[in-house]
Scaffold this active site. Structure first.
Site, PDB file in Angstrom:
ATOM      1  N   LEU A  11       1.034  -1.328   0.028  1.00 40.56           N
ATOM      2  CA  LEU A  11      -0.012  -0.197   0.170  1.00 40.56           C
ATOM      3  C   LEU A  11       0.896   1.218   0.048  1.00 40.56           C
ATOM      4  O   LEU A  11       2.049   1.287   0.787  1.00 40.56           O
ATOM      5  CB  LEU A  11      -0.867  -0.041   1.325  1.00 40.56           C
ATOM      6  CG  LEU A  11      -1.718   1.445   1.491  1.00 40.56           C
ATOM      7  CD1 LEU A  11      -2.537   1.807   0.545  1.00 40.56           C
ATOM      8  CD2 LEU A  11      -2.159   1.296   2.917  1.00 40.56           C
ATOM      9  N   SER A  12       0.646   2.274  -0.890  1.00 45.91           N
ATOM     10  CA  SER A  12       0.886   3.480  -0.898  1.00 45.91           C
ATOM     11  C   SER A  12       2.583   3.606  -0.949  1.00 45.91           C
ATOM     12  O   SER A  12       3.146   3.146  -2.097  1.00 45.91           O
ATOM     13  CB  SER A  12       0.645   4.081   0.555  1.00 45.91           C
ATOM     14  OG  SER A  12       0.739   5.494   0.353  1.00 45.91           O
ATOM     15  N   ALA A  13       3.290   3.939   0.070  1.00 41.14           N
ATOM     16  CA  ALA A  13       4.758   3.818  -0.014  1.00 41.14           C
ATOM     17  C   ALA A  13       5.260   2.445  -0.326  1.00 41.14           C
ATOM     18  O   ALA A  13       6.314   2.139  -1.055  1.00 41.14           O
ATOM     19  CB  ALA A  13       5.349   4.307   1.004  1.00 41.14           C
TER      20      ALA A  13
END
Length: 376
Positions: free
Chosen positions: A143-145
């Site tokens: 997720l995300s980073a």
């Protein structure tokens, strides 16, 4: 490029990073997994009596999260119990990044050797060797980073991973610093299709074999990492697979829009899942189907379990277990929290305890500065 004042204002409006919640961990610390040049922590989950030759999934959390917290929210270890596969959860430290983001925007951490990507690869190889896992069925998601770092793993280790799934992430090689990372998160700074593919080929160092498949997940209302990044990732991975952007199949699964591109062999190599109305986070469905995960910051109950759908696409669970019907109720929006990025301090030493935070306007300003990586 956005100036500092604009960055601070946007992050102040979004709110400060959420403190890590303490949740019961189902994970076991992973030790002695190599030289660990990226100085990461590692955790694993192996279901009881898991036979040799089982698959492995590498799971990468987002900023401000921990491995245990992400597992609790997404439900990966619960699904592993019923479907029969192993898990490894790399975990960032505050010594590497004060906001616990994987350093996806630092070239030294997204190359084949010498940084966080190599540490993650070492954990993966250790799990394969220790548990006799199937080398042809190794997958990675984040997720995300963690999603952006998932792209780094697919690029730097295309021979190791059969497939990946990026949730609210960014394309490989498009940012080389904090300011550029913030711009890319907002969808600014377009890159040509040719340049996107060249970035992958450069990171893969002459790879000439089959490329991993990729599923892209993004919220249509993501105000933290613009949904434009999903299109950039798709362009990059369609280019590396050499598939025509126009040769797409589109379907609706509940509220989600699902697009699929196949290669000349008929293999689905790139998928794009857009969930209208959803903000920044992992789509979960804790009340239906496999009843996986728990709602919270970055864990969004929108009536579709990305964990189950991703596992199904990799052949880890049967179609009967991958119920993805949306709830009749409107999509719930969980508060959008800015994904912080910050340069890696050196040397990697234990972070100092933070003083008690001030309140009011001063607190908002300091939290925004801290989220932007401009203040500790």
């Amino acid at each position: 490029m956005r100036n500092i004042a604009d960055t601070i204002a946007r992050m102040a409006r979004a709110g400060a990073p959420t403190p890590r919640n303490t949740v019961p961990s189902r994970l076991t610390p992973l030790i002695e997994f190599g030289t660990n040049p990226g100085a990461l922590l590692g955790h694993s989950y192996v279901p009881k009596d898991l036979p040799s030759g089982a698959p492995l999934v590498v799971v990468l959390h987002g900023c401000t999260q921990t491995a245990a917290g992400y597992d609790h929210g997404s439900g990966w270890s619960k699904l592993a119990d019923s479907a029969g596969f192993a898990l490894v959860f790399p975990e960032q430290t505050r010594a590497n990044n004060p906001n616990l983001c994987f350093n996806w925007f630092a070239s030294e951490d997204t190359a084949q050797a010498g940084g966080e990507a190599e540490s993650i690869a070492q954990m993966t190889e250790t799990m394969i060797a220790r548990h006799g896992l199937d080398r042809s069925r190794i997958y990675v998601t984040g997720l995300s980073a963690g999603g952006a770092m998932t792209m780094a793993m697919l690029v730097t280790r295309p021979d190791l991973f059969a497939g990946g799934a990026v949730i609210g992430g960014l394309a490989y090689g498009t940012a080389t610093g904090v300011s550029q990372a913030l711009d890319r998160m907002r969808g600014h700074g377009d890159t040509s299709d040719t340049a996107l593919v060249d970035m992958v080929r450069s990171g893969a160092r002459g790879h000439d074999g089959r490329w991993p498949t990729l599923a892209i997940w993004h919220g249509g209302a993501d105000a933290t990492v613009s949904v434009a990044n999903a299109d950039t990732i798709a362009r990059q991975w369609r280019g590396i697979h050499g598939v025509d952007a126009k040769a797409v199949r589109t379907e609706r699964v509940g509220t989600a829009v699902h697009r699929i591109w196949s290669d000349t062999e008929g293999r689905d190599v790139v998928e794009d899942w857009t969930v209208p109305g959803m903000g920044h986070g992992t789509p979960i469905d804790p009340l239906r189907g496999e009843r996986l995960g728990a709602a919270g910051p970055f864990m969004l109950d929108v009536g579709i379990s990305s964990t189950t759908v991703i596992a199904k696409s990799w052949g880890l669970v049967s179609a009967a277990k991958a119920e993805t019907a949306a709830k009749p109720a409107p999509v719930e929006r969980v508060a959008k929290i800015a994904i912080p990025v910050s340069p890696k301090p050196a040397p990697k030493s234990a972070p100092k305890p933070r003083a008690e935070a001030p309140t009011g306007i001063q607190a908002t300003i300091e939290n925004a500065l801290r989220a932007a990586g401009l203040m500790r």
